[in-house]
Design a protein around this motif. Sequence first.
Motif, mmCIF file in Angstrom:
data_model
loop_
_atom_site.group_PDB
_atom_site.id
_atom_site.type_symbol
_atom_site.label_atom_id
_atom_site.label_comp_id
_atom_site.label_asym_id
_atom_site.label_seq_id
_atom_site.Cartn_x
_atom_site.Cartn_y
_atom_site.Cartn_z
ATOM 1 N N GLN A 59 73.317 -8.612 45.015
ATOM 2 C CA GLN A 59 72.783 -7.684 44.018
ATOM 3 C C GLN A 59 73.678 -6.454 43.937
ATOM 4 N N VAL A 60 73.863 -5.967 42.719
ATOM 5 C CA VAL A 60 74.669 -4.770 42.493
ATOM 6 C C VAL A 60 73.806 -3.735 41.791
ATOM 7 N N SER A 61 73.868 -2.510 42.276
ATOM 8 C CA SER A 61 73.146 -1.420 41.628
ATOM 9 C C SER A 61 74.090 -0.235 41.491
ATOM 10 N N THR A 62 73.806 0.606 40.509
ATOM 11 C CA THR A 62 74.602 1.811 40.292
ATOM 12 C C THR A 62 73.664 3.006 40.223
ATOM 13 N N SER A 63 74.172 4.141 40.658
ATOM 14 C CA SER A 63 73.410 5.382 40.573
ATOM 15 C C SER A 63 74.394 6.535 40.436
ATOM 16 N N ALA A 64 73.918 7.609 39.821
ATOM 17 C CA ALA A 64 74.764 8.779 39.617
ATOM 18 C C ALA A 64 74.875 9.562 40.919
ATOM 19 N N VAL A 65 76.090 9.993 41.218
ATOM 20 C CA VAL A 65 76.325 10.812 42.396
ATOM 21 C C VAL A 65 77.429 11.818 42.048
ATOM 22 N N GLY A 66 77.068 13.085 42.055
ATOM 23 C CA GLY A 66 78.041 14.126 41.731
ATOM 24 C C GLY A 66 78.636 13.910 40.350
ATOM 25 N N GLU A 67 79.965 13.853 40.301
ATOM 26 C CA GLU A 67 80.667 13.631 39.029
ATOM 27 C C GLU A 67 80.926 12.158 38.765
ATOM 28 N N ALA B 76 80.787 2.096 46.981
ATOM 29 C CA ALA B 76 82.023 2.721 46.522
ATOM 30 C C ALA B 76 81.674 3.687 45.387
ATOM 31 N N VAL B 77 82.456 4.731 45.255
ATOM 32 C CA VAL B 77 82.215 5.731 44.222
ATOM 33 C C VAL B 77 83.215 5.517 43.098
ATOM 34 N N ARG B 78 82.689 5.532 41.881
ATOM 35 C CA ARG B 78 83.509 5.358 40.669
ATOM 36 C C ARG B 78 83.567 6.693 39.942
ATOM 37 N N TYR B 79 84.756 7.199 39.737
ATOM 38 C CA TYR B 79 84.957 8.440 38.995
ATOM 39 C C TYR B 79 85.453 8.099 37.605
ATOM 40 N N ASP B 80 84.733 8.573 36.609
ATOM 41 C CA ASP B 80 85.127 8.304 35.209
ATOM 42 C C ASP B 80 85.965 9.397 34.637
#
Length: 138
Positions: free
Chosen positions: A96-104, A134-138
Amino acid sequence: MNRVTHANARRFWRLGPEEAGSAVAEFVMITSLLIVIAVTLIQLTLVLHVRNTLIDAAANGAHYGALANHSPGDAAGRTRTLIAESLHGGFARNVQVSTSAVGEGQLVSVTVSTRVPLIGLLPNGWDLTVHGDAVRYD
């Protein structure tokens, strides 16, 4: 004063009829115990290998999904592929994969739930859940 003569010593150390064959029985018991311990250690090593491989696949899948051109679905696919190539496809059934907002950025979390191998590499033991982030920066 008691003296131990040579004849008494020989009679003392000679095995009686009730002790005949005890060396064979002791050998079988000790060998069986050593085999059980060796198989248990091998199985424990296999369980730890599976656990560490699943943790690495989840972390690698999360990092892959956090890349700029990839989606969370790519993270699940990458995790399943790594698990199937490293271990067995049966361990990759519940990714399972989930995403959530963290900082920027955005946190990509991959969770793998499976069963620990109880006998060999078959996923038939108790439940195991591992995570990779892992953190993804856009």
